[in-house]
Write an enzyme that holds these catalytic residues in place. Structure first.
Site: not given
Ligand code: IMJ
Length: 254
Positions: A155, A162
């Site tokens: 993450y 966040k």
């Molecule tokens: C995202 C990354 C790593 C672990 C993750 C996540 N887990 C969860 C998420 C465990 C639940 C999803 N999440 C909570 C997010 O806030 C995702 C944000 C996000 C995802 C992407 C994927 C594609 C990209 N950029 C991104 N930027 C933010 O190119």
């Protein structure tokens, strides 16, 4: 009909897997009149089709959240079409894909700034120009994740973004309280959205959470939609500056 006569805007609806879609369905079913924004013209036709599933058709407007002029234009249109604005849903996050794998220590200056601007500053950017339209008080809801408070594999920079988002919610709550405007974050458990798919090991992680959460299941879209409805409505009139977990209890486990 908790939102009868209320007007709201949803930022961050990409497709039918988006948490913003589950939230939109719940708000619309509760009687809200909605404005939905999209990031680029190329997403408009598909989004329009999705929105045909709702009882009343929302107003669709283009808005890139890194462009203050586009945000201003959105509120100018709302001012023309509606008597006031009652709530905002902010369900927006972005980081470079390479920053969501490997070591956090490798995060570049540019990658850090991009994640923080898109995922945290954008909340402030949509809030400030909305205040003059929220003449009868209001409610602002954003989406966070447990990675803001704990280290979750991969993450990385999104966790820092966040943290900034949840802290921004507390500072904004203090500023906006005088005008009767509340602002809170929901922190859902992992859901299989476009934002989560393609993340290394996500499916395994989803299983782990589903098996270990107190409710022994994963978070459903409707869990998030219903919680957003509660926060948007007057049922939550005493709550502001808060981050509420909607994660089947997972965050309580050691
Ligand atoms: C995202 C990354 C790593 C672990 C993750 C996540 N887990 C969860 C998420 C465990 C639940 C999803 N999440 C909570 C997010 O806030 C995702 C944000 C996000 C995802 C992407 C994927 C594609 C990209 N950029 C991104 N930027 C933010 O190119």
């Amino acid at each position: 009909m908790l939102l009868n006569g209320k007007v709201g805007i949803v930022y961050g609806l990409a497709n039918r897997h988006s948490l913003a879609w589950h939230i939109t369905k719940a708000l619309s079913a509760a009687g809200a009149r909605l404005v939905i924004t999209y990031q680029h013209e190329r997403f408009a036709p598909k989004l329009k089709k999705l929105l045909e599933n709702l009882n009343s058709t929302p107003l669709m407007l283009p808005c890139d959240l890194t462009d203050d002029a586009q945000i201003e234009n959105v509120y100018k249109q709302i001012k023309k079409e509606f008597p006031r604005l009652d709530f905002i849903v902010h369900s927006v996050a972005y980081a470079n894909k390479e920053d969501l794998m490997g070591q956090f220590v490798e995060t570049s200056r540019e990658g850090f700034n991009l994640a923080l601007e898109t995922s945290a500053y954008s909340l402030i950017a949509v809030t400030r120009p909305a205040i003059p339209l929220m003449t009868d008080g209001g409610s602002i809801v954003t989406l966070s994740y447990l990675g803001s408070q704990r280290v979750i594999p991969n993450y990385n920079v999104m966790g820092v973004a966040k943290s900034a988002l949840e802290s921004s919610v507390r500072y904004l709550a203090h500023d906006l309280g005088e005008q009767g405007i509340r602002i809170n974050a929901l922190s859902p458990g992992p859901v299989n959205t476009l934002s989560a798919r393609g993340i290394k090991g996500f499916t395994g992680f989803l299983h782990h959470v589903g098996e270990n959460a107190p409710l022994r299941r994963n978070t459903e879209g409707s869990d998030v939609g219903n919680a957003a409805l509660f926060l948007a409505s007057d049922l939550s009139k005493g709550i502001t500056g808060e981050t509420i977990f909607v994660d089947a209890g997972y965050h309580t486990k050691g």
